[in-house]
Structure formats: structure tokens, C-alpha cells
Write an enzyme that holds these catalytic residues in place. Sequence first.
Site, PDB file in Angstrom:
ATOM      1  N   ASN A 166       0.718  -1.254  -0.097  1.00  0.00           N
ATOM      2  CA  ASN A 166      -0.006  -0.089  -0.197  1.00  0.00           C
ATOM      3  C   ASN A 166       0.653   1.042  -0.653  1.00  0.00           C
ATOM      4  OD1 ASN A 166      -2.056   1.693   0.714  1.00  0.00           O
ATOM      5  ND2 ASN A 166      -2.465   0.996   2.466  1.00  0.00           N
ATOM      6  N   LYS A 222       0.209   4.322  -0.221  1.00  0.00           N
ATOM      7  CA  LYS A 222      -0.597   5.286   0.237  1.00  0.00           C
ATOM      8  C   LYS A 222      -0.823   6.492  -1.024  1.00  0.00           C
ATOM      9  CE  LYS A 222       0.172   3.044   5.313  1.00  0.00           C
ATOM     10  NZ  LYS A 222       0.216   3.382   6.212  1.00  0.00           N
ATOM     11  N   HIS A 269      -9.497   0.984   5.111  1.00  0.00           N
ATOM     12  CA  HIS A 269      -8.029   0.974   5.702  1.00  0.00           C
ATOM     13  C   HIS A 269      -8.084   2.504   7.114  1.00  0.00           C
ATOM     14  CE1 HIS A 269      -4.171   2.229   6.929  1.00  0.00           C
ATOM     15  NE2 HIS A 269      -3.647   1.272   5.787  1.00  0.00           N
ATOM     16  N   GLU A 277      -6.924   4.001   7.826  1.00  0.00           N
ATOM     17  CA  GLU A 277      -6.475   6.184   8.263  1.00  0.00           C
ATOM     18  C   GLU A 277      -7.756   6.518   7.459  1.00  0.00           C
ATOM     19  OE1 GLU A 277      -2.446   5.160   5.523  1.00  0.00           O
ATOM     20  OE2 GLU A 277      -2.336   4.953   7.844  1.00  0.00           O
ATOM     21  N   GLU A 328      -4.968  -5.123  10.758  1.00  0.00           N
ATOM     22  CA  GLU A 328      -3.867  -3.253  10.635  1.00  0.00           C
ATOM     23  C   GLU A 328      -3.889  -3.493  12.556  1.00  0.00           C
ATOM     24  OE1 GLU A 328      -1.963  -2.528   7.120  1.00  0.00           O
ATOM     25  OE2 GLU A 328      -3.648  -1.496   7.357  1.00  0.00           O
ATOM     26  N   GLY A 347       3.213   2.014  11.110  1.00  0.00           N
ATOM     27  CA  GLY A 347       3.921   3.690  10.599  1.00  0.00           C
ATOM     28  C   GLY A 347       4.981   3.396  11.536  1.00  0.00           C
ATOM     29  N   SER A 358       3.608  -1.899  10.364  1.00  0.00           N
ATOM     30  CA  SER A 358       4.887  -1.935  10.732  1.00  0.00           C
ATOM     31  C   SER A 358       5.793  -3.169   9.927  1.00  0.00           C
ATOM     32  CB  SER A 358       5.413  -1.643  11.909  1.00  0.00           C
ATOM     33  OG  SER A 358       5.229  -0.492  12.238  1.00  0.00           O
TER      34      SER A 358
HETATM   35  P1  13P Z   1       3.063   0.796   7.034  1.00  0.00           P
HETATM   36  O1  13P Z   1       3.429  -1.074   6.982  1.00  0.00           O
HETATM   37  O2  13P Z   1       3.999   1.724   7.292  1.00  0.00           O
HETATM   38  O3  13P Z   1       2.888   0.256   8.946  1.00  0.00           O
HETATM   39  O4  13P Z   1       2.197   0.594   7.103  1.00  0.00           O
HETATM   40  C1  13P Z   1       0.897  -0.698   7.216  1.00  0.00           C
HETATM   41  C2  13P Z   1      -0.635  -0.050   6.196  1.00  0.00           C
HETATM   42  O5  13P Z   1      -0.945   0.778   6.855  1.00  0.00           O
HETATM   43  C3  13P Z   1      -0.776  -1.032   5.266  1.00  0.00           C
HETATM   44  O6  13P Z   1      -1.728  -0.544   4.781  1.00  0.00           O
END
Ligand code: 13P
Length: 251
Positions: free
Chosen positions: A12, A14, A100, A102, A170, A176, A213
Amino acid sequence: MSGLRRPLIAGNWKMNGLRADGEARARELARRAGGADAPPCDWVLCPPAPLLPVVAAATTGSPIGIGGQDCHPEASGAHTGDVAAAMLADAGCRWVIVGHSERRADHGESDALVAAKAQAAHAAGLVAIVCVGETEAERDDGRAHAVVARQIAGSLPRGASAANTVIAYEPVWAIGTGRTPTPDDVQAMHAHIRACVPAGIDAGALRILYGGSVKPGNAAQLLRLPDIDGALVGGASLAVEDFWAIGEATR
Ligand code: 13P
């Protein structure tokens, strides 16, 4: 991992990258994934929507699949800034991430909206990668399993199956941050998810990814757990070597 389910490694991206770096990254991954000694997993890249054509072109003829990062629940209409699932399919996608954390946080997306998006994805012939996960406060309160069970119940539409749906667990506090749950906690949550998917879904065939992560240094430890069927990777998917190393950990 279990021999029953082929591992899936999804990146992803993002809201990161412009055409030149997205194309170079996709091209190099396509070259490697097409090699005879590539690891035994499925690969998906989910770039920002404007990069879909360039990533689709760079991966044509390779085993790498393409996905969107979101879709609108409706097929078309007056929804400025949104993207319909059929548009993603038309751009070469076979996958789309929905729900997601976010988007749940930044755009106030509810479980019901996520289910409607997954349903729209299915109608367009896409596999929906449905994300769930608790916040740190919810975990500290001992409510992680209950929160995720509620998200699963509310975010999977009628008609969801192991063929058209993947679940990504997640934990919000692991995204992150460089922090991950213990392997025991991840395994317990994935087994819980498998136990609480609706009866219409073949739980034994359903792929459940871990995200938060995931890095080359922890991938093997996570991917060897019996109910972890792959990874949804954020930051580490932006570096070819790191993303490839995570795929290598499926061997
Ligand atoms: P990270 O791998 O940067 O922690 O992000 C995970 C994520 O949100 C994947 O959709």
C-alpha cells in the site's frame, strides 16, 4: 502460513510517489516476480490512483496484480474526487483496499460504508481487501477482539466469499510506528478473525493478512504463524529491496 492458502504480499503505497519512482519500482518488482526463482506468493501493488496506468503498464505480463486504495460505494455519479470500483477495474485493477484505518479516521468511514464499498468492489469484479484493527486504547482496555469482531460483522457485505474478499488485520497503533504486536497476539487475533467470519465464507480458504510495521526484519517471524496468510505493507513497500525481502520471507 498454511499450505491451504497461497500467501499474498500487498504493498500500500498510500499517498507517496510520483510517476517516475512509481514506474521504476513497479518495473523492477515485475522483473523479479517474473523470475523462475521468485518466492511462492501472490503480489499486489496499490499505488495512488493517478499512478495506476503507469504501474499497470510497467507490470503488464508479470505476476504482479494492481489494486486501488479505496472506492466509492456507488457505480457513478456526482461524487467529486471519488473513484468508482469499475474505474479501477478498467484501469487494470483486480483488487481494492477498503476500510483502511486511515480512511476510517480521516474520512469518518463507518463499518456500513466499508461494507457498501466492498459490495461495489465485488460488483465490479474486484477482490476487496477489507481492513480491520483496534486502536491502542481499545487494546489497553482488553477490547481488541470485541472491536475486531464488530468490524468484521459490519464491514463484510452479503456475497463476500474467500474468493472475492481478503481481510487485513492492521492494529492502528502498529501502523507506521515500528511497533508490532507479539507473534502470540497476532496469531490469536487471526484465529479469532477466522472464527468470527460469517457462515457464508469458507473460513479455511480465506486469506487474512497482517499489516502494521511489517519489515524485512520481522516478516519471517510473522509469516510463519499458522493463521497469517500474508502482509499488507506500507512504508516498506516503497523500497524494492525491503518489499522483495518480505516476499522472500514466504518461502
Ligand atoms: P506500515 O507498514 O507503514 O506500518 O503501514 C501499514 C499499513 O497501513 C498498510 O496498509
